[in-house]
Design an enzyme around this catalytic site. Sequence first.
Site, PDB file in Angstrom:
ATOM      1  N   HIS A   1     -12.102   4.413   8.569  1.00  0.00           N
ATOM      2  CA  HIS A   1     -12.551   5.631   7.884  1.00  0.00           C
ATOM      3  C   HIS A   1     -13.512   6.467   8.725  1.00  0.00           C
ATOM      4  O   HIS A   1     -14.450   7.066   8.203  1.00  0.00           O
ATOM      5  CB  HIS A   1     -13.226   5.283   6.536  1.00  0.00           C
ATOM      6  CG  HIS A   1     -12.313   4.630   5.546  1.00  0.00           C
ATOM      7  ND1 HIS A   1     -12.725   4.248   4.290  1.00  0.00           N
ATOM      8  CD2 HIS A   1     -10.995   4.300   5.612  1.00  0.00           C
ATOM      9  CE1 HIS A   1     -11.706   3.709   3.636  1.00  0.00           C
ATOM     10  NE2 HIS A   1     -10.650   3.724   4.423  1.00  0.00           N
TER      11      HIS A   1
ATOM     12  N   GLU B   1      -3.335   6.767  -1.290  1.00  0.00           N
ATOM     13  CA  GLU B   1      -4.022   5.480  -1.439  1.00  0.00           C
ATOM     14  C   GLU B   1      -5.523   5.673  -1.391  1.00  0.00           C
ATOM     15  O   GLU B   1      -6.273   5.098  -2.173  1.00  0.00           O
ATOM     16  CB  GLU B   1      -3.587   4.503  -0.334  1.00  0.00           C
ATOM     17  CG  GLU B   1      -4.060   3.061  -0.542  1.00  0.00           C
ATOM     18  CD  GLU B   1      -5.433   2.744   0.030  1.00  0.00           C
ATOM     19  OE1 GLU B   1      -6.011   1.708  -0.324  1.00  0.00           O
ATOM     20  OE2 GLU B   1      -5.948   3.554   0.842  1.00  0.00           O
ATOM     21  N   GLU B   2      -5.981   6.495  -0.440  1.00  0.00           N
ATOM     22  CA  GLU B   2      -7.414   6.525  -0.122  1.00  0.00           C
ATOM     23  C   GLU B   2      -8.289   7.029  -1.257  1.00  0.00           C
ATOM     24  O   GLU B   2      -9.322   6.436  -1.549  1.00  0.00           O
ATOM     25  CB  GLU B   2      -7.672   7.356   1.138  1.00  0.00           C
ATOM     26  CG  GLU B   2      -7.073   6.771   2.423  1.00  0.00           C
ATOM     27  CD  GLU B   2      -7.700   5.447   2.849  1.00  0.00           C
ATOM     28  OE1 GLU B   2      -8.537   4.890   2.133  1.00  0.00           O
ATOM     29  OE2 GLU B   2      -7.328   4.950   3.933  1.00  0.00           O
TER      30      GLU B   2
ATOM     31  N   ASP C   1      -1.759  -2.798   5.384  1.00  0.00           N
ATOM     32  CA  ASP C   1      -2.863  -1.843   5.306  1.00  0.00           C
ATOM     33  C   ASP C   1      -4.152  -2.490   5.808  1.00  0.00           C
ATOM     34  O   ASP C   1      -5.233  -2.256   5.287  1.00  0.00           O
ATOM     35  CB  ASP C   1      -3.023  -1.332   3.860  1.00  0.00           C
ATOM     36  CG  ASP C   1      -3.998  -0.167   3.767  1.00  0.00           C
ATOM     37  OD1 ASP C   1      -4.280   0.463   4.805  1.00  0.00           O
ATOM     38  OD2 ASP C   1      -4.494   0.103   2.656  1.00  0.00           O
TER      39      ASP C   1
ATOM     40  N   HIS D   1       0.672   3.197   3.381  1.00  0.00           N
ATOM     41  CA  HIS D   1       0.408   4.519   2.789  1.00  0.00           C
ATOM     42  C   HIS D   1       0.425   5.612   3.845  1.00  0.00           C
ATOM     43  O   HIS D   1      -0.006   5.410   4.973  1.00  0.00           O
ATOM     44  CB  HIS D   1      -0.859   4.535   1.940  1.00  0.00           C
ATOM     45  CG  HIS D   1      -2.157   4.249   2.636  1.00  0.00           C
ATOM     46  ND1 HIS D   1      -2.884   5.227   3.274  1.00  0.00           N
ATOM     47  CD2 HIS D   1      -2.872   3.103   2.765  1.00  0.00           C
ATOM     48  CE1 HIS D   1      -3.997   4.678   3.769  1.00  0.00           C
ATOM     49  NE2 HIS D   1      -4.016   3.395   3.480  1.00  0.00           N
TER      50      HIS D   1
ATOM     51  N   ASP E   1      -5.355   3.139   9.884  1.00  0.00           N
ATOM     52  CA  ASP E   1      -5.407   3.231   8.423  1.00  0.00           C
ATOM     53  C   ASP E   1      -4.815   4.536   7.943  1.00  0.00           C
ATOM     54  O   ASP E   1      -5.486   5.549   7.878  1.00  0.00           O
ATOM     55  CB  ASP E   1      -6.860   3.108   7.961  1.00  0.00           C
ATOM     56  CG  ASP E   1      -6.993   2.977   6.457  1.00  0.00           C
ATOM     57  OD1 ASP E   1      -5.967   2.765   5.780  1.00  0.00           O
ATOM     58  OD2 ASP E   1      -8.124   3.094   5.959  1.00  0.00           O
TER      59      ASP E   1
END
Lengths: 528, 528
Positions: free
Chosen positions: B490, B388-389, B416, B342, B354
């Site tokens: 994240h 995606e997130e 991912d 992504h 990520d």
Amino acid sequence: MKRALLVLVIGCAPAPAAQHTPQWVSDTKPFGAAPPPSIGATGATGVIGATGVIGATGATGATGAAVAPGAAPTAAAPASAAPAASSLAARYREPVDKIVSTAHADREAYRKLSYLTDRIGNRLSGSASLERAIAWAAQTMKDDGHDVRTEPVMVPHWVRGVEAAELTAPIARPLRVLGLGGTVATPKGGITAPVVVVHDWAELDAKRDSVKGAIVLYDVAMPKWTEDKGSGYGETVEYRGRGASRAAKLGAVAALVRSVTAHSLRTPHTGAMNYEEGVTKIPAVAVTVEDATLITRLAAQGPVTLHLRVENQMLPDAPSANVIGELRGRERPDEVVVIGGHIDSWDVGQGAHDDGAGAVTMMQALTTIRKLGLAPRRTIRVVLFTNEENGLRGGRAYAKDHAAELPNTVLAVESDSGGFAPRGFSIQARPEVADRIRARVIDIAQLLRPISATRVTLGHGGADIGPMGPAGVPMMGLDTDGRTYFDIHHTEADTLDKVDPQALADDVAAVAALAYVVADMPDRLDAP
Amino acid sequence: MKRALLVLVIGCAPAPAAQHTPQWVSDTKPFGAAPPPSIGATGATGVIGATGVIGATGATGATGAAVAPGAAPTAAAPASAAPAASSLAARYREPVDKIVSTAHADREAYRKLSYLTDRIGNRLSGSASLERAIAWAAQTMKDDGHDVRTEPVMVPHWVRGVEAAELTAPIARPLRVLGLGGTVATPKGGITAPVVVVHDWAELDAKRDSVKGAIVLYDVAMPKWTEDKGSGYGETVEYRGRGASRAAKLGAVAALVRSVTAHSLRTPHTGAMNYEEGVTKIPAVAVTVEDATLITRLAAQGPVTLHLRVENQMLPDAPSANVIGELRGRERPDEVVVIGGHIDSWDVGQGAHDDGAGAVTMMQALTTIRKLGLAPRRTIRVVLFTNEENGLRGGRAYAKDHAAELPNTVLAVESDSGGFAPRGFSIQARPEVADRIRARVIDIAQLLRPISATRVTLGHGGADIGPMGPAGVPMMGLDTDGRTYFDIHHTEADTLDKVDPQALADDVAAVAALAYVVADMPDRLDAP
């Protein structure tokens, strides 16, 4: 009755080849870390058989079962089976086993640290929280029955304000910064300047022509911790300490210093910085490893410009104090063993490992000795120094105010390497006495095998006790398993959750055992 | 001439019992981590002898030395020495060795990632930086010679504002918070309320009477990574996803969620949070492990109150796009292998692992195949999914818009799990075909021994490709050495410095090899 028998076994039995490591030995590892290499290699001492005592000793102090102080054990380990220097271990096996087993099972140091960190918090010189910490420490030591006093010291009063930085070219990107201790402010509104990246002093010199009017970034990577070399802190931290003035001499307008750590989660590390006399003071801030490496990558491709704003201020010196608590010696009260840590911290995180852990270790070491009813020949004195982090005023004041006592200060021990599992002691002493002190400490440290604190090296004592060195006071640092210390050192992450209650209890055990033996042994530690 | 000879050796020589592990195998470990357990156990395949090729392969594509696509090697490894399923490994040894050695020596994926992270930065749905990233990815894939298009998708547009929290009782203490994705704001000026701490759903239910009007803290610890179980993310993250609405149903006014990580340096972790339909939306923020444990300790001693202020906003949906680049199949262009990651990220750090790493892995895998002159039977299609997130809109749109193609989508692969060293593949497929797919992938993965990417499991494919699952598309996730992934996941610390160029290059090798074989093999991957 059962206990008496077991104590006899501890003192008398010849050391078997231990097949079994009791659980309380193996559970001393710090949270989240592999056990130190020495654990597992531990064993084969008479005390290993003493597991039965460990669980029972929590009540030992309460029952008032005082060990005859300084008395030779009724049946010492056969001299023939041990090297000549083993007499201290034989002589003090019984009281030291009591100390170690009691301290190992005790959680009072952790409870003290919880109050200091969770309720009082971090405590920079001049802050209200440092004042509270000093008052709390004095009251707590009084409550534990010690003779307590505070000795006033004036300390620097530096206050952190807004600190912000962002890249302005070739990209706009906010940076994470944390001012170094004592940094001056930028002009109001901040400064914008090109960045010159250097990786060592030689590169600074090589780029001297481009430094004028620029912001210098010291992108100096701290090596990873290794078993042999430890942290690599010493070889990296000089850029934090001296970088600003060296850049200022070449006309730089500010200095950025890569945080002194080998492991970062975008974590800035503050710390002491020293402006050279007569050199223009320029703002100096720590940047994270992430941001330092970003700037370095961008600078390799073209010009980099950043904006820096610092609004910190230096106020007039503030009143503070060293806190002293002692157990007066029964025979030679004028001879003193100092055990110390520092009560101040940086103004980030909770100052849990640095040096709340050291402070409570010393407080609880003395309490452990007192509660066991031990009455050593010499005085044992806890000194909680103020202002280690940004001035060392407490350590200097102590050495000066107690100058007359220093010839009779037989040892000064400091814990300022974090409250991790103890590994032993690092000795710093005059060359003419260092070897004989080491031999005696090795002897004593045999008794610390149950907590794996047997490593005795020649090295560093501690910052606060350092000013006693020129007077010839033998110094020692509590050596701990510091592999993760510099991950959290001087950061927002130096918090209580990083402290293992068992490791901290074992620190207390190690210091209390050493201090008791040195305070009680017939000769001085440095006697010929 | 010399090269041709070496290639022959790769394809033909019977596997010796390797005594020597070439350097390029052992240097695939991630920065700062111990080598994965499988490294060191690697060896004993014919390709090990191919070290001489490794240094030379950077030029292979440039010289146009195409490998005859799909052709059986002139002398395959003796069938008698290998299990029956080894026909794919034997058939594709030559082109896969080319792919792996070329990709292993290539740093172009890292260069692409450097641009995406350092120059563009993080890229949340609706942001200008995501738009830039999409445009950059499309242009970069065009420059690499692929057929490129973008497919519009509308995405949520949530914007982070001020987020602040501090304890107000029993102590005043600032907390580090980071709003969870999509959190609503507090009323202007914030809210002050008592805190109720829970450690699981059962405790929430047990404390339901005290939750009304309170702020609920979910202090749920993520287990440490282990070789057997991996990260423990799945079992912990449900509190982040569902905690706000479950607390709101009981009358809570806000939710705090302990960051989903086993290792913190006062590091808050954001992530997706889902409000339940029909339940009052309350603000939900992540707190650090340090602050969660502090609150829990204080709450065990008495009432805790905190102030929370959140000023985030949800704007109208914004235009975005999936980016598609492909290499059209030479025989069955309508049959497709999708390889995806992504292109969006959270709005902190750089979105390096990520999923910048996943995106560039797929881009470079296709480029590697094309540059080697390989022309597979079927189409290989890179899909860089948007959103995606915080929405999965890209993955859903792709599955919907390409519904007619899904029966001919022979495989969808996603990366991912961070750009760490590859370990193999995790297969997610219909039960009736899973075992035969696994057998074939195990066969293919034999060829990935030089990069230790031989582990094939049944498990999770990937979030973005997930919507293709109901149509029966076989799915696979690139399995990487994720032991440190959730330290930075994240957070502000998901930055390029955490990515090992060698590990990333080996990810490219693993995906390119798999995609090429699956796209070229005579039968479909799921054929009976």
